[in-house]
Design an enzyme around this catalytic site. Sequence first.
Site, PDB file in Angstrom:
ATOM      1  N   GLU A   1       4.418  -6.106   4.681  1.00  0.00           N
ATOM      2  CA  GLU A   1       3.073  -5.485   4.712  1.00  0.00           C
ATOM      3  C   GLU A   1       1.945  -6.059   3.911  1.00  0.00           C
ATOM      4  OE1 GLU A   1       4.587  -1.683   3.132  1.00  0.00           O
ATOM      5  OE2 GLU A   1       3.362  -1.931   1.642  1.00  0.00           O
TER       6      GLU A   1
ATOM      7  N   TYR B   1       6.791   5.934  -6.015  1.00  0.00           N
ATOM      8  CA  TYR B   1       6.015   5.310  -4.913  1.00  0.00           C
ATOM      9  C   TYR B   1       6.347   6.215  -3.827  1.00  0.00           C
ATOM     10  CZ  TYR B   1       4.961   3.612  -0.566  1.00  0.00           C
ATOM     11  OH  TYR B   1       4.594   3.482   0.731  1.00  0.00           O
TER      12      TYR B   1
ATOM     13  N   ASP C   1      -3.936   4.022   5.257  1.00  0.00           N
ATOM     14  CA  ASP C   1      -4.912   3.218   5.016  1.00  0.00           C
ATOM     15  C   ASP C   1      -5.385   2.386   5.850  1.00  0.00           C
ATOM     16  OD1 ASP C   1      -2.569   2.904   2.854  1.00  0.00           O
ATOM     17  OD2 ASP C   1      -3.493   0.766   3.170  1.00  0.00           O
TER      18      ASP C   1
ATOM     19  N   HIS D   1       7.149   9.689   7.192  1.00  0.00           N
ATOM     20  CA  HIS D   1       7.422   9.634   5.723  1.00  0.00           C
ATOM     21  C   HIS D   1       7.918  11.169   5.373  1.00  0.00           C
ATOM     22  CE1 HIS D   1       4.295   6.372   5.127  1.00  0.00           C
ATOM     23  NE2 HIS D   1       5.123   5.843   5.733  1.00  0.00           N
TER      24      HIS D   1
ATOM     25  N   TRP E   1       3.670  -2.307  -8.616  1.00  0.00           N
ATOM     26  CA  TRP E   1       3.415  -0.906  -8.007  1.00  0.00           C
ATOM     27  C   TRP E   1       3.679  -1.018  -6.563  1.00  0.00           C
ATOM     28  CZ3 TRP E   1       0.766   1.473  -4.329  1.00  0.00           C
ATOM     29  CH2 TRP E   1       1.127   3.029  -4.069  1.00  0.00           C
TER      30      TRP E   1
ATOM     31  N   GLU F   1       5.767   2.298  12.064  1.00  0.00           N
ATOM     32  CA  GLU F   1       5.523   3.268  10.983  1.00  0.00           C
ATOM     33  C   GLU F   1       4.036   4.071  11.513  1.00  0.00           C
ATOM     34  OE1 GLU F   1       3.953   1.464   7.222  1.00  0.00           O
ATOM     35  OE2 GLU F   1       4.671   3.298   6.249  1.00  0.00           O
TER      36      GLU F   1
ATOM     37  N   HIS G   1       9.249  -0.914  -2.513  1.00  0.00           N
ATOM     38  CA  HIS G   1       7.713  -1.444  -3.024  1.00  0.00           C
ATOM     39  C   HIS G   1       7.458  -2.514  -3.950  1.00  0.00           C
ATOM     40  CE1 HIS G   1       3.454   0.363  -3.047  1.00  0.00           C
ATOM     41  NE2 HIS G   1       3.778   0.427  -1.618  1.00  0.00           N
TER      42      HIS G   1
ATOM     43  N   GLU H   1      13.227  -1.799   2.470  1.00  0.00           N
ATOM     44  CA  GLU H   1      11.814  -2.345   2.766  1.00  0.00           C
ATOM     45  C   GLU H   1      11.267  -3.011   1.481  1.00  0.00           C
ATOM     46  OE1 GLU H   1       9.062   0.310   4.535  1.00  0.00           O
ATOM     47  OE2 GLU H   1       7.202  -0.817   3.519  1.00  0.00           O
TER      48      GLU H   1
ATOM     49  N   ARG I   1       6.789  -6.813   8.934  1.00  0.00           N
ATOM     50  CA  ARG I   1       6.069  -5.650   8.749  1.00  0.00           C
ATOM     51  C   ARG I   1       4.697  -5.700   8.627  1.00  0.00           C
ATOM     52  NH1 ARG I   1       6.228  -1.030   8.210  1.00  0.00           N
ATOM     53  NH2 ARG I   1       5.607  -0.826   5.991  1.00  0.00           N
TER      54      ARG I   1
ATOM     55  N   ARG J   1      11.436   7.854   6.745  1.00  0.00           N
ATOM     56  CA  ARG J   1      11.528   7.090   5.503  1.00  0.00           C
ATOM     57  C   ARG J   1      11.643   8.051   4.374  1.00  0.00           C
ATOM     58  NH1 ARG J   1       6.450   4.197   2.845  1.00  0.00           N
ATOM     59  NH2 ARG J   1       6.276   6.041   2.072  1.00  0.00           N
TER      60      ARG J   1
ATOM     61  N   ASP K   1      11.697   2.290   0.961  1.00  0.00           N
ATOM     62  CA  ASP K   1      10.744   1.465   0.593  1.00  0.00           C
ATOM     63  C   ASP K   1      10.973   1.229  -0.913  1.00  0.00           C
ATOM     64  OD1 ASP K   1       8.650  -0.167   0.045  1.00  0.00           O
ATOM     65  OD2 ASP K   1       7.174   1.112   1.084  1.00  0.00           O
TER      66      ASP K   1
ATOM     67  N   HIS L   1       2.886  -2.406  10.173  1.00  0.00           N
ATOM     68  CA  HIS L   1       2.702  -1.381   9.172  1.00  0.00           C
ATOM     69  C   HIS L   1       1.911  -0.471   9.422  1.00  0.00           C
ATOM     70  CE1 HIS L   1       0.616  -1.444   4.526  1.00  0.00           C
ATOM     71  NE2 HIS L   1       1.548  -0.566   4.733  1.00  0.00           N
TER      72      HIS L   1
HETATM   73  C1  GCO Z   1       4.024   1.518   3.524  1.00  0.00           C
HETATM   74  C2  GCO Z   1       3.187   1.240   2.371  1.00  0.00           C
HETATM   75  C3  GCO Z   1       2.179   1.694   2.123  1.00  0.00           C
HETATM   76  C4  GCO Z   1       1.421   1.199   0.975  1.00  0.00           C
HETATM   77  C5  GCO Z   1      -0.113   1.105   1.028  1.00  0.00           C
HETATM   78  C6  GCO Z   1      -1.035   0.542   0.120  1.00  0.00           C
HETATM   79  O1  GCO Z   1       5.275   1.281   3.752  1.00  0.00           O
HETATM   80  O2  GCO Z   1       3.405   2.442   4.173  1.00  0.00           O
HETATM   81  O3  GCO Z   1       4.228   0.890   1.291  1.00  0.00           O
HETATM   82  O4  GCO Z   1       2.349   3.005   1.800  1.00  0.00           O
HETATM   83  O5  GCO Z   1       1.674   1.406  -0.507  1.00  0.00           O
HETATM   84  O6  GCO Z   1      -0.585   0.695   2.362  1.00  0.00           O
HETATM   85  O7  GCO Z   1      -2.414   0.750   0.478  1.00  0.00           O
HETATM   86 MG    MG Z   2       5.843  -0.372   2.421  1.00  0.00          MG
END
Ligand code: GCO
Ligand code: MG
Length: 404
Positions: free
Chosen positions: A264, A159, A318, A122, A404, A341, A214, A238, A285, A147, A212, A314
């Site tokens: 994702e 985002y 997290d 990222h 979001w 990723e 989002h 994405e 993803r 990304r 992304d 993904h």
């Molecule tokens: C990505 C995702 C994440 C999400 C996150 C939410 O492409 O990695 O968009 O960053 O925002 O997993 O908990």
């Molecule tokens: Mg994403």
Amino acid sequence: MKIVDAKVVVTSPGRNFVTLKLTTDEGLTGLGDATLNGRELAVVSYLTDHVAPLLIGLDPHRVEDTWQSLYRGAYWRRGPVTMAAIAAVDVALWDIKAKAAGLPLYQLLGGASRERIGTYGHANGRDVPELLDSVRARLAEGYPAVRIQSGIPGLKAVYGVTDTDDTGAAVLHQQARPLVEDWDTAAYLRHVPAVFEAVRAEFGAELPLLHDAHHRLTPIQAARLGKDLEPYRPFWLEDCTPAENQEALRLVRRSTTTPLAVGEVFNTVYDYQALITEQLIDYVRSAVTHFGGVTPLRKLFDFAAQYQIRSAIHGPEDISPVGMAAAVHLDLAVHNFGIQEYSGHSPLTDAVFRHAYTFTDGHLHPGEEPGIGVELDEELAAAHPYAAAYLPVNRLHDGTVHDW
Ligand code: GCO
Ligand code: MG
């Protein structure tokens, strides 16, 4: 062999992670990731109150049968909480099976289809110069693909754009109550092509660039963006629309040759059905953690392979190192691997979850330890208890809630 203990460990070494640990009468243990960012405790309850008691006494080798009985037996199927809970059981069982065989998990999935796993990292910046610095930093770390997410003039938060404190350290975008961010699609659509132009001008034509959106665009807006980005040949766009409306992707697909990556937030193969059979996307993803585990994700990849669609698991922070380890074994084994990723975890998280997988020159490898190759330090985990944390909420300038 029988399962004699099923324990759920919640820890927050900087952010929350939920882990299922199964123990057998032969002393083998298996780990599974059940982390659902911002809704962690719902999965903890699902596992401790409704799943753990059912697992005691089961033969851990019966991975498929256990998966089917948890999925079909609940009657109330699908959804992120259910599928994260089932994923944790599935991965823990695969971990035990591979340990019992004395093999790393990828060997049980058919063995290695490649030597190493290509990743993307990222790059984020509040403005274009900051983004260019961030791309430079990812390239210096060895990432073969990046990304790119940039701040938009007039918007406070976007985002993927990480806030930094006075020392320059990243501030986690997770709050005890959801932080409210702002959004303006027209400003975003005007700015993103210029961001790509600047990054291409600085780093040349060959660097694979991802972006992304989002889930923030309507189909026609996503089509516009896909067309506008075509001259810069993105690796992918994405989550351009909220893709639970699979039909939206038909319009986007008709309008642009920019490759599309989706999934994702999906939990089952049914979320992908039209997207795959109509070849509306290029990459699937889903994470092992949110899709019910290795068992169904392997089936999804095999289904996608019939349509020349590739994997792109993904892998944000997290997903715990347990979920990442399972992903890396699957990445090594499946033929239609696309890209992984990878953001890595903090040193403290890596100490709580000691893992055999390695990241070298921008490429991952699962290592050769039996199982998925992760050990949980329960004492260290207990020293970092759960802390309530939520993802942000987006509002337009007139106050309307936006994706979001
Ligand atoms: C990505 C995702 C994440 C999400 C996150 C939410 O492409 O990695 O968009 O960053 O925002 O997993 O908990
Ligand atoms: Mg994403």
